[in-house]
Design an enzyme around this catalytic site. Sequence first.
Site, PDB file in Angstrom:
ATOM      1  N   ALA A  66       1.024  -1.400   0.297  1.00  0.00           N
ATOM      2  CA  ALA A  66       0.169  -0.598   0.460  1.00  0.00           C
ATOM      3  C   ALA A  66       1.109   1.569   0.184  1.00  0.00           C
ATOM      4  O   ALA A  66       1.851   1.514   0.517  1.00  0.00           O
ATOM      5  CB  ALA A  66      -0.729  -0.091   1.170  1.00  0.00           C
ATOM      6  N   GLY A 112       0.500  -4.882   0.813  1.00  0.00           N
ATOM      7  CA  GLY A 112      -1.065  -4.539   0.255  1.00  0.00           C
ATOM      8  C   GLY A 112      -0.550  -5.811  -1.092  1.00  0.00           C
ATOM      9  O   GLY A 112      -1.539  -5.949  -1.866  1.00  0.00           O
ATOM     10  N   GLU A 115      -0.483  -9.164  -0.195  1.00  0.00           N
ATOM     11  CA  GLU A 115      -1.834  -9.097  -0.524  1.00  0.00           C
ATOM     12  C   GLU A 115      -3.116  -9.667  -1.364  1.00  0.00           C
ATOM     13  O   GLU A 115      -4.156 -10.246  -1.669  1.00  0.00           O
ATOM     14  CB  GLU A 115      -3.024  -8.160   1.405  1.00  0.00           C
ATOM     15  CG  GLU A 115      -2.251  -8.623   2.342  1.00  0.00           C
ATOM     16  CD  GLU A 115      -2.546  -6.746   3.160  1.00  0.00           C
ATOM     17  OE1 GLU A 115      -1.764  -6.317   3.044  1.00  0.00           O
ATOM     18  OE2 GLU A 115      -2.991  -7.102   4.561  1.00  0.00           O
ATOM     19  N   GLU A 135       4.245  -6.014   7.830  1.00  0.00           N
ATOM     20  CA  GLU A 135       3.594  -3.628   8.120  1.00  0.00           C
ATOM     21  C   GLU A 135       4.119  -3.467   9.552  1.00  0.00           C
ATOM     22  O   GLU A 135       4.324  -3.006  10.132  1.00  0.00           O
ATOM     23  CB  GLU A 135       2.357  -4.326   8.222  1.00  0.00           C
ATOM     24  CG  GLU A 135       1.601  -4.248   6.875  1.00  0.00           C
ATOM     25  CD  GLU A 135       1.711  -5.879   6.118  1.00  0.00           C
ATOM     26  OE1 GLU A 135       2.001  -6.100   6.044  1.00  0.00           O
ATOM     27  OE2 GLU A 135       0.961  -5.112   4.850  1.00  0.00           O
TER      28      GLU A 135
END
Length: 260
Positions: A66, A112, A115, A135
């Site tokens: 992200a 992300g 993911e 993270e």
Amino acid sequence: MEYHNIYIEEENNVAIITIDRPKKLNALNKATIEELHEAFKELDEDPNTKVIILTGSGEKAFVAGADISEFAHFTVENGGKLAAKGQKMLFDFVESLSTPVIAAVNGFALGGGLELAMACHFRVASDNAKMGLPEVSLGVIPGYGGTQRLPQLVGKGRALEMIMTAGMIDAQKAMGYGLVNYAVPQEELMPLCQKLASKIMNNSSVAIAQAIKAINAGYSYNNDGYAVEIDAFGACFGTNDFKEGTTAFLEKRKADFPGS
Ligand code: COA
């Protein structure tokens, strides 16, 4: 919709979506997530698209996570909303698509990015790929389904180790873990994905959609996977694909599925 952060190529019923922010290692900002949602929706609704391949532009990254610059200043409320919106708009959405989605992991797949690859139906990696959920090194946890999908794919102990150490694993290790199905040299990545797409396309797209639904149901706490399988199995008997598939078998010819 006009796309600025991704592009789509389509050939022989296979669509390739490429995330195209190579200078930021294809990090997922808000605009990219919205564009990906629209692209997946549009392609899933198009009966000519039989398989979708998702990859990142350049040779270095699938998606490096992200976009950290977008959430660095967030409050508790903002953080919760970011995860909820992202999961609904992209990660759960991709996992639930009727059209098969293959992730072609061509480099870093972090946070992300991993993911997103895990939300795809299966993954193929190039041998330079590096995967991880870093993270906790930023003081947060995976928020786009990573704490759920990683243990499903690799087992709880390996997932906890990966998440707690914030480390990266290479393509070979990811294959041993069952996180990716293949690890191949970079130049063979897209040809292998295309070959897998061709194999998928020999089969009934209607039946494949029901299989995706039944498999996903087994991983959701709101559903009884066996019950969903029974309904999905029954539904297949009402399709033209089922008539064609069984007739072709009995007539000793290759099936030509109408996709309905
Ligand atoms: N969000 C925002 N920008 C990112 C990013 C991310 N997740 N990952 C990489 N970038 C940006 C870098 O800031 C840099 O931008 P700049 O050139 O404007 O400074 C550019 O992409 C290239 O990255 P860089 O760090 O210079 O490349 P590298 O080869 O030295 O390192 C990584 C590659 C993947 C190891 C490193 O970029 C990294 O650790 N990224 C963050 C991974 C992460 O924590 N993801 C989870 C987020 S929740």
